[in-house]
Design an enzyme around this catalytic site. Sequence first.
Site, PDB file in Angstrom:
ATOM      1  N   TYR A  38       0.825  -1.206   0.000  1.00 11.97           N
ATOM      2  CA  TYR A  38       0.000   0.000   0.000  1.00 11.97           C
ATOM      3  C   TYR A  38       0.863   1.262   0.000  1.00 11.97           C
ATOM      4  CZ  TYR A  38      -3.549   3.417   0.927  1.00 11.97           C
ATOM      5  OH  TYR A  38      -4.363   4.511   0.809  1.00 11.97           O
ATOM      6  N   GLY A  93      -2.638   8.969   4.098  1.00 13.73           N
ATOM      7  CA  GLY A  93      -3.715   8.299   4.811  1.00 13.73           C
ATOM      8  C   GLY A  93      -3.286   6.938   5.353  1.00 13.73           C
ATOM      9  N   SER A 120      -4.434  14.344   6.545  1.00  6.28           N
ATOM     10  CA  SER A 120      -5.149  13.685   5.453  1.00  6.28           C
ATOM     11  C   SER A 120      -6.625  13.479   5.756  1.00  6.28           C
ATOM     12  CB  SER A 120      -4.502  12.324   5.181  1.00  6.28           C
ATOM     13  OG  SER A 120      -5.337  11.526   4.376  1.00  6.28           O
ATOM     14  N   GLN A 142      -5.970  18.395   4.204  1.00  2.84           N
ATOM     15  CA  GLN A 142      -6.153  17.905   2.829  1.00  2.84           C
ATOM     16  C   GLN A 142      -7.555  17.362   2.682  1.00  2.84           C
ATOM     17  OE1 GLN A 142      -5.981  14.106   2.151  1.00  2.84           O
ATOM     18  NE2 GLN A 142      -7.054  14.678   0.280  1.00  2.84           N
ATOM     19  N   TYR A 144     -10.450  15.435   0.468  1.00  5.53           N
ATOM     20  CA  TYR A 144     -11.050  14.729  -0.661  1.00  5.53           C
ATOM     21  C   TYR A 144     -12.487  15.198  -0.711  1.00  5.53           C
ATOM     22  CZ  TYR A 144      -7.159  11.484  -1.310  1.00  5.53           C
ATOM     23  OH  TYR A 144      -5.945  10.938  -1.585  1.00  5.53           O
ATOM     24  N   THR A 170      -7.233  17.769  -2.965  1.00  2.03           N
ATOM     25  CA  THR A 170      -6.553  16.801  -3.834  1.00  2.03           C
ATOM     26  C   THR A 170      -7.478  16.413  -4.979  1.00  2.03           C
ATOM     27  OG1 THR A 170      -5.193  15.994  -2.032  1.00  2.03           O
ATOM     28  CG2 THR A 170      -5.446  14.544  -3.928  1.00  2.03           C
ATOM     29  N   LYS A 289      -4.033  20.292  -5.252  1.00  5.80           N
ATOM     30  CA  LYS A 289      -2.956  19.290  -5.307  1.00  5.80           C
ATOM     31  C   LYS A 289      -3.253  18.288  -6.419  1.00  5.80           C
ATOM     32  CE  LYS A 289      -0.647  15.810  -2.343  1.00  5.80           C
ATOM     33  NZ  LYS A 289      -1.196  14.488  -2.614  1.00  5.80           N
ATOM     34  N   HIS A 313       0.700  12.289  -7.134  1.00  5.72           N
ATOM     35  CA  HIS A 313       0.307  11.420  -6.018  1.00  5.72           C
ATOM     36  C   HIS A 313       1.331  10.295  -5.828  1.00  5.72           C
ATOM     37  CE1 HIS A 313      -3.487  10.994  -3.586  1.00  5.72           C
ATOM     38  NE2 HIS A 313      -2.934   9.845  -3.261  1.00  5.72           N
ATOM     39  N   ARG A 316       0.830   6.997  -7.876  1.00  6.55           N
ATOM     40  CA  ARG A 316      -0.149   6.005  -7.410  1.00  6.55           C
ATOM     41  C   ARG A 316      -1.455   6.052  -8.188  1.00  6.55           C
ATOM     42  NH1 ARG A 316       1.137   4.514  -2.206  1.00  6.55           N
ATOM     43  NH2 ARG A 316      -0.948   4.517  -1.296  1.00  6.55           N
ATOM     44  N   ASP A 344       5.479  17.799  -5.106  1.00  6.22           N
ATOM     45  CA  ASP A 344       5.853  16.513  -4.496  1.00  6.22           C
ATOM     46  C   ASP A 344       5.845  15.415  -5.533  1.00  6.22           C
ATOM     47  OD1 ASP A 344       3.375  15.041  -4.711  1.00  6.22           O
ATOM     48  OD2 ASP A 344       2.693  15.786  -2.765  1.00  6.22           O
ATOM     49  N   ILE A 347      10.679  12.998  -4.239  1.00  7.67           N
ATOM     50  CA  ILE A 347      11.786  13.589  -3.477  1.00  7.67           C
ATOM     51  C   ILE A 347      12.312  12.590  -2.450  1.00  7.67           C
ATOM     52  CG2 ILE A 347      12.385  15.374  -1.788  1.00  7.67           C
ATOM     53  CD1 ILE A 347      11.094  17.315  -3.472  1.00  7.67           C
ATOM     54  N   ARG A 368       6.432   9.075   1.126  1.00  7.77           N
ATOM     55  CA  ARG A 368       6.937   7.762   1.547  1.00  7.77           C
ATOM     56  C   ARG A 368       8.160   7.798   2.455  1.00  7.77           C
ATOM     57  NH1 ARG A 368       5.580   7.161  -3.827  1.00  7.77           N
ATOM     58  NH2 ARG A 368       3.883   5.710  -4.333  1.00  7.77           N
TER      59      ARG A 368
HETATM   60  C1  FNR Z   1      -0.483   9.236  -0.200  1.00 10.81           C
HETATM   61  N1  FNR Z   1      -0.858  10.458  -0.763  1.00 10.81           N
HETATM   62  C2  FNR Z   1      -2.021  11.062  -0.352  1.00 10.81           C
HETATM   63  N2  FNR Z   1      -2.374  12.285  -0.870  1.00 10.81           N
HETATM   64  C3  FNR Z   1      -3.489  12.904  -0.447  1.00 10.81           C
HETATM   65  O1  FNR Z   1      -3.778  14.003  -0.932  1.00 10.81           O
HETATM   66  N3  FNR Z   1      -4.282  12.326   0.496  1.00 10.81           N
HETATM   67  C4  FNR Z   1      -4.003  11.117   1.048  1.00 10.81           C
HETATM   68  O2  FNR Z   1      -4.725  10.627   1.904  1.00 10.81           O
HETATM   69  C5  FNR Z   1      -2.853  10.438   0.592  1.00 10.81           C
HETATM   70  N4  FNR Z   1      -2.526   9.216   1.079  1.00 10.81           N
HETATM   71  C6  FNR Z   1      -1.343   8.607   0.727  1.00 10.81           C
HETATM   72  C7  FNR Z   1      -0.991   7.396   1.290  1.00 10.81           C
HETATM   73  C8  FNR Z   1       0.228   6.823   0.979  1.00 10.81           C
HETATM   74  C9  FNR Z   1       0.618   5.540   1.640  1.00 10.81           C
HETATM   75  C10 FNR Z   1       1.125   7.474   0.086  1.00 10.81           C
HETATM   76  C11 FNR Z   1       2.483   6.903  -0.228  1.00 10.81           C
HETATM   77  C12 FNR Z   1       0.753   8.656  -0.490  1.00 10.81           C
HETATM   78  C13 FNR Z   1       0.037  11.148  -1.706  1.00 10.81           C
HETATM   79  C14 FNR Z   1       1.029  12.035  -0.965  1.00 10.81           C
HETATM   80  O3  FNR Z   1       0.391  13.137  -0.386  1.00 10.81           O
HETATM   81  C15 FNR Z   1       2.120  12.571  -1.901  1.00 10.81           C
HETATM   82  O4  FNR Z   1       1.529  13.177  -3.027  1.00 10.81           O
HETATM   83  C16 FNR Z   1       3.091  11.507  -2.370  1.00 10.81           C
HETATM   84  O5  FNR Z   1       3.349  10.567  -1.365  1.00 10.81           O
HETATM   85  C17 FNR Z   1       4.388  12.163  -2.798  1.00 10.81           C
HETATM   86  O6  FNR Z   1       5.242  11.249  -3.351  1.00 10.81           O
HETATM   87  P1  FNR Z   1       6.437  10.531  -2.537  1.00 10.81           P
HETATM   88  O7  FNR Z   1       7.096  11.582  -1.667  1.00 10.81           O
HETATM   89  O8  FNR Z   1       5.804   9.442  -1.747  1.00 10.81           O
HETATM   90  O9  FNR Z   1       7.296  10.038  -3.646  1.00 10.81           O
END
Ligand code: FNR
Length: 416
Positions: A38, A93, A120, A142, A144, A170, A289, A313, A316, A344, A347, A368
């Site tokens: 995940y 999240g 989140s 943030q 949704y 987002t 975002k 994101h 993802r 983002d 990085i 991450r």
């Molecule tokens: C996320 N991201 C994310 N973004 C958001 O707007 N709401 C959320 O709830 C989540 N949840 C989430 C869970 C997990 C496990 C990950 C890895 C990412 C996206 C996050 O805000 C961000 O855009 C990315 O993680 C940035 O990329 P890096 O730094 O993981 O490469």
Amino acid sequence: QSRLYRAGVFGRRPVVPVEPDALEAAARARMSDVAWAYVAGGAGRQRTVQANRDAFDRHRIVPRMLVDVEHRDTSVELFGRRLPAPLLFAPVGVLELAHQDADHAIARAARALDLPMVISSQASVPMEDVAATLGDAPRWFQLYWSKDDDVVDSFVARAEKIGCDALVVTLDTHVLGWRTHDLDLAYLPFARGEGIAQYTSDPAFRRLVEARAATRAPADGPTPRPTPSAVRALHSMARHYPGRTRDNLRSPLPRAAVETFLEVFSRSSLTWSDLARLRERTTLPIVLKGIQHPGDATLALEHGVDGIVVSNHGGRQVDGAIGALDALPAVVEVVGDRIPVLFDSGIRSGADVVTALALGARAVLLGRPWVYGLALAGAEGARAVMQHVWAELDLTMALSGVRSVEEIGADLLAPA
Ligand code: FNR
């Protein structure tokens, strides 16, 4: 930052690995298969996760010499607040997957560093509880955008009440991407009642759940064995139903919470004109975002938003989407200095931060990397990861002849 560097030089082992690949490997070894899939996973064939990294490899820093860099300043101004570094904890999240302290741990890390935590919508802990742990540290929320207007309004009102500096909407996740690793493990956090605490703690959402549950007959006879997802949803709701926990095991309520969440999670019919409605409801700065196309940056300006996060994101959502850093220059070109452009996705180090800032980002969010730190060592681990990035940012500035974040410009870069 140099304190941290000296500690390393003089032999104190860091809380978590400093080297990004070693950090990731250590977290992989610690986390369950489901949690790893995940957190680390991306969409489809993972091409955009890879593209996010590849994009950084196409830029090289060209350091300048004989600049007096004895006094350096990593601080940056964002929405009326001076932050000590251009670094934010991205909204992430379902943190309960990585560590039981979940969002509280990140709040402690953010507080220790005085860097903003973007709370989140899919947090494991209600925002009011996170806010208490954050103390005076800066926080953003943030959103949704739910299908249900009352839930949207309620979330926004709660975010205002807990003192958020900005509202991050987002846009790129109105449906979940094709997350192949999760699919292979048959894992959907929300269906297990994970990551829905923001909803189950919400009065508008609970009204929907109760209306739905009321249409079902409670179980007769002995308490039925609840499904695992029902138990999880129940736990996240229990504190809002004092004295009713035991009853809830007999009631259709937890199941109804999960079903209601899956129904109202996000609005795929959302369009630019809906932003006006949000603008009427809040005076908070609105940050979009997930912007990747310069055309959308133009529309964002036309609709009067206060900031943009260029992001995919973390790869993802759309497999094959443009690497986020590759999308940044065209957006910056459109926006100029009118509103801050944040960045983002991909990085992993302080040098990466310098690269993103040189391409026009005002500040960056990390996801991450600090989740890995959290999985390995809780709040301390998450804090250490951000400190490492901050320390390397400061050193890279020093070694590149840059005294402040404002001085980091495109002239510092060359193509690889
Ligand atoms: C996320 N991201 C994310 N973004 C958001 O707007 N709401 C959320 O709830 C989540 N949840 C989430 C869970 C997990 C496990 C990950 C890895 C990412 C996206 C996050 O805000 C961000 O855009 C990315 O993680 C940035 O990329 P890096 O730094 O993981 O490469």
